[in-house]
Design a protein around this motif. Structure first.
Motif, PDB file in Angstrom:
ATOM      1  N   GLY A   1      67.372  84.124  52.515  1.00 17.91           N
ATOM      2  CA  GLY A   1      67.148  83.854  54.015  1.00 17.91           C
ATOM      3  C   GLY A   1      66.610  82.545  54.246  1.00 17.91           C
ATOM      4  N   TRP A   2      66.499  82.175  55.585  1.00 15.59           N
ATOM      5  CA  TRP A   2      65.847  80.916  56.135  1.00 15.59           C
ATOM      6  C   TRP A   2      64.692  81.494  56.959  1.00 15.59           C
ATOM      7  N   ILE A   3      63.577  80.641  57.277  1.00 13.82           N
ATOM      8  CA  ILE A   3      62.550  81.130  58.104  1.00 13.82           C
ATOM      9  C   ILE A   3      61.841  79.865  58.441  1.00 13.82           C
ATOM     10  N   ASP A   4      61.474  79.855  59.841  1.00 10.32           N
ATOM     11  CA  ASP A   4      60.502  78.639  60.310  1.00 10.32           C
ATOM     12  C   ASP A   4      59.191  78.729  59.949  1.00 10.32           C
ATOM     13  N   ALA A   5      58.876  77.639  59.097  1.00 12.83           N
ATOM     14  CA  ALA A   5      57.503  77.520  58.443  1.00 12.83           C
ATOM     15  C   ALA A   5      57.044  76.154  59.010  1.00 12.83           C
ATOM     16  N   GLY A   6      56.354  76.471  60.229  1.00 11.51           N
ATOM     17  CA  GLY A   6      55.617  75.317  60.945  1.00 11.51           C
ATOM     18  C   GLY A   6      56.578  74.302  61.179  1.00 11.51           C
ATOM     19  N   GLY A   7      57.831  74.750  61.608  1.00 10.51           N
ATOM     20  CA  GLY A   7      58.966  73.861  62.384  1.00 10.51           C
ATOM     21  C   GLY A   7      59.861  73.352  61.174  1.00 10.51           C
ATOM     22  N   ILE A   8      59.667  73.722  60.079  1.00  8.30           N
ATOM     23  CA  ILE A   8      60.488  73.371  58.869  1.00  8.30           C
ATOM     24  C   ILE A   8      61.195  74.700  58.779  1.00  8.30           C
ATOM     25  N   ARG A   9      62.643  74.640  58.992  1.00  5.04           N
ATOM     26  CA  ARG A   9      63.680  75.636  58.512  1.00  5.04           C
ATOM     27  C   ARG A   9      63.617  75.840  56.989  1.00  5.04           C
ATOM     28  N   THR A  10      63.193  76.632  56.443  1.00  7.30           N
ATOM     29  CA  THR A  10      62.823  76.945  55.171  1.00  7.30           C
ATOM     30  C   THR A  10      63.796  78.010  54.303  1.00  7.30           C
ATOM     31  N   ARG A  11      64.561  77.577  53.348  1.00  9.36           N
ATOM     32  CA  ARG A  11      65.346  78.417  52.642  1.00  9.36           C
ATOM     33  C   ARG A  11      64.486  79.215  51.460  1.00  9.36           C
ATOM     34  N   TYR A  12      64.596  80.478  51.405  1.00 16.44           N
ATOM     35  CA  TYR A  12      63.711  81.195  50.624  1.00 16.44           C
ATOM     36  C   TYR A  12      64.514  82.526  50.015  1.00 16.44           C
ATOM     37  N   VAL A  13      63.978  82.943  48.810  1.00 18.25           N
ATOM     38  CA  VAL A  13      64.244  84.436  48.344  1.00 18.25           C
ATOM     39  C   VAL A  13      63.181  85.198  48.293  1.00 18.25           C
ATOM     40  N   GLN A  14      63.310  86.482  48.407  1.00 17.46           N
ATOM     41  CA  GLN A  14      62.306  87.377  48.343  1.00 17.46           C
ATOM     42  C   GLN A  14      62.596  88.624  47.421  1.00 17.46           C
ATOM     43  N   ALA A  15      61.802  88.988  46.381  1.00 17.44           N
ATOM     44  CA  ALA A  15      62.266  90.172  45.498  1.00 17.44           C
ATOM     45  C   ALA A  15      60.838  90.507  45.313  1.00 17.44           C
ATOM     46  N   GLY A  16      61.139  92.152  44.928  1.00 15.25           N
ATOM     47  CA  GLY A  16      59.828  92.909  44.778  1.00 15.25           C
ATOM     48  C   GLY A  16      59.104  93.683  45.960  1.00 15.25           C
ATOM     49  N   PRO A  17      58.287  94.637  45.585  1.00 12.09           N
ATOM     50  CA  PRO A  17      57.657  95.286  46.576  1.00 12.09           C
ATOM     51  C   PRO A  17      57.073  94.531  47.718  1.00 12.09           C
TER      52      PRO A  17
ATOM     53  N   HIS B   1      53.268  72.861  54.196  1.00 16.07           N
ATOM     54  CA  HIS B   1      54.329  73.921  54.323  1.00 16.07           C
ATOM     55  C   HIS B   1      54.214  75.031  53.599  1.00 16.07           C
ATOM     56  N   VAL B   2      53.520  74.900  52.458  1.00 14.27           N
ATOM     57  CA  VAL B   2      52.981  76.186  51.746  1.00 14.27           C
ATOM     58  C   VAL B   2      52.227  77.275  52.564  1.00 14.27           C
ATOM     59  N   ARG B   3      51.169  76.517  53.258  1.00 14.88           N
ATOM     60  CA  ARG B   3      50.390  77.235  54.239  1.00 14.88           C
ATOM     61  C   ARG B   3      51.218  78.065  55.334  1.00 14.88           C
ATOM     62  N   ASN B   4      52.105  77.272  56.078  1.00 15.12           N
ATOM     63  CA  ASN B   4      52.740  77.727  56.984  1.00 15.12           C
ATOM     64  C   ASN B   4      53.851  78.722  56.668  1.00 15.12           C
ATOM     65  N   PHE B   5      54.456  78.448  55.155  1.00 14.10           N
ATOM     66  CA  PHE B   5      55.361  79.528  54.760  1.00 14.10           C
ATOM     67  C   PHE B   5      54.851  80.987  54.731  1.00 14.10           C
ATOM     68  N   MET B   6      53.527  80.796  53.995  1.00 13.19           N
ATOM     69  CA  MET B   6      52.788  81.929  53.927  1.00 13.19           C
ATOM     70  C   MET B   6      52.540  82.612  55.090  1.00 13.19           C
ATOM     71  N   GLN B   7      52.084  81.831  55.945  1.00 10.75           N
ATOM     72  CA  GLN B   7      51.838  82.574  57.496  1.00 10.75           C
ATOM     73  C   GLN B   7      53.055  83.044  58.121  1.00 10.75           C
ATOM     74  N   ALA B   8      54.299  82.643  57.776  1.00  5.82           N
ATOM     75  CA  ALA B   8      55.654  82.816  58.177  1.00  5.82           C
ATOM     76  C   ALA B   8      56.058  84.099  57.695  1.00  5.82           C
ATOM     77  N   VAL B   9      55.794  84.421  56.557  1.00  7.76           N
ATOM     78  CA  VAL B   9      56.571  85.519  56.052  1.00  7.76           C
ATOM     79  C   VAL B   9      54.834  86.831  55.888  1.00  7.76           C
ATOM     80  N   GLY B  10      53.882  86.488  56.342  1.00  5.08           N
ATOM     81  CA  GLY B  10      52.902  87.310  56.453  1.00  5.08           C
ATOM     82  C   GLY B  10      52.175  87.632  55.129  1.00  5.08           C
ATOM     83  N   VAL B  11      51.942  86.499  54.261  1.00  5.39           N
ATOM     84  CA  VAL B  11      51.276  86.451  53.371  1.00  5.39           C
ATOM     85  C   VAL B  11      49.763  85.735  53.476  1.00  5.39           C
ATOM     86  N   ASP B  12      48.712  86.381  53.445  1.00 10.59           N
ATOM     87  CA  ASP B  12      47.259  85.857  53.557  1.00 10.59           C
ATOM     88  C   ASP B  12      46.772  85.112  52.435  1.00 10.59           C
TER      89      ASP B  12
END
Length: 303
Positions: free
Chosen positions: A33-49, A107-118
């Motif tokens: 998917g794509w997610i907004d990470a601090g204004g950066i439209r970020t392409r990513y994959v997620q796998a696992g629990p 960008h890493v920090r904003n991505f973590m925040q966007a996907v709910g990872v602390d």
């Protein structure tokens, strides 16, 4: 074709199985998917629990998440894995600014925040390893552990920087199959592992509008003065508190192997593992050995 030749052909096929991004992922549940990470439209994959321990995967210079295709299946059995295209790279947004290390860290920090990872463990390759270490130094409270492949950020070499710039600019200016394939000669030791999927994805990336300008921003770290102000000094490596697995690709003697060997002696909680039959992308070229070492390390440090 006689029986002996047929047997030889089958034996060769078994010794060198077909590899593609899909062959690595076809039995793995994942989503892109794509997610907004601090204004950066970020392409990513997620796998696992999604309630598992988070693991971020950060690629190298001008790359994309596909470089981790041979690792997601194994790690996602135990960890909540996110592999993403960094700012300016892959199919993420490409703002018109130089991508210095603090830009990637943010960008890493904003991505973590966007996907709910602390807090997360981070697997970084080359530039991704450089980003991971600086992130850990800047945000120790958000860093669980680190895995560094083709470690960067301590040393510099003019010829290596020149080679990186030459291959990337040639490919982005003329993204022919030949030019884009040449990029992977510096990343993957054995030709059989320079799979068409990697070339095809990178070719599509380089054909995007505005990619020449983005590449200039990506390659700013290869310019001597700008690179110098982004380097991680020895005393900073010594202050790194996160448990760290450092991978040394010993069959390819270069600045990245030298960096790996040196930082493994500087980082207080470092473990060093040598992997053969690979160069820059040990995580893809020697996946069984890499995944075994990485999983052992993460199960001890990332929970």
């Amino acid at each position: 074709m006689n029986t002996e030749t047929k047997t030889e052909t089958r034996s060769t096929a078994v010794a060198k199985p077909f590899r593609s991004v899909w062959s690595e992922l076809r039995e793995t549940s994942f989503r892109q998917g794509w997610i907004d990470a601090g204004g950066i439209r970020t392409r990513y994959v997620q796998a696992g629990p999604e309630d598992g321990p988070p693991l971020l995967m950060v690629h190298g210079t001008g790359g994309s998440w596909e470089c981790f295709c041979a690792n997601l299946a194994v790690f996602s059995k135990h960890f909540n894995c996110y592999a993403f295209d960094t700012v300016g790279a892959g199919f993420s947004s490409k703002p018109d600014i130089d991508y210095e290390i603090p830009v990637y860290v943010e960008h890493v920090r904003n991505f973590m925040q966007a996907v709910g990872v602390d807090k997360a463990s981070i697997l970084g390759v080359s530039l991704g390893a450089w980003i991971a270490v600086r992130f850990a130094l800047t945000h120790p409270d958000k860093t669980q552990s680190l895995m560094l492949v083709s470690a960067a950020g301590l040393l510099t070499d003019a010829q290596t920087s020149s080679d990186i710039k030459g291959a990337r600019y040639k490919a982005v200016d003329d993204p022919s199959w030949e030019n884009v394939s040449a990029v992977f000669k510096g990343l993957i030791l054995e030709e059989q592992n320079r799979i068409d999927d990697f070339v095809g994805v990178r070719q599509a990336v380089y054909r995007q509008p505005g990619m020449r300008r983005a590449m200039e921003h990506i390659l700013c770290l290869q310019e001597p003065g700008l690179r110098a102000r982004n380097m991680i000094a020895e005393n900073e490596w010594r202050s790194l508190q996160a448990p760290t697995l450092v991978i040394g690709a010993v069959d390819h003697k270069d600045i990245f192997l030298e960096t790996a060997q040196r930082v493994s002696k500087l980082i207080p909680k470092a473990e060093y593992v040598e992997i053969r039959r690979s160069s820059h992308w040990s995580q893809f070229e020697s996946p069984e050995e890499f995944n075994r070492a990485g999983l052992d390390f993460l199960q001890r440090t990332a929970r």
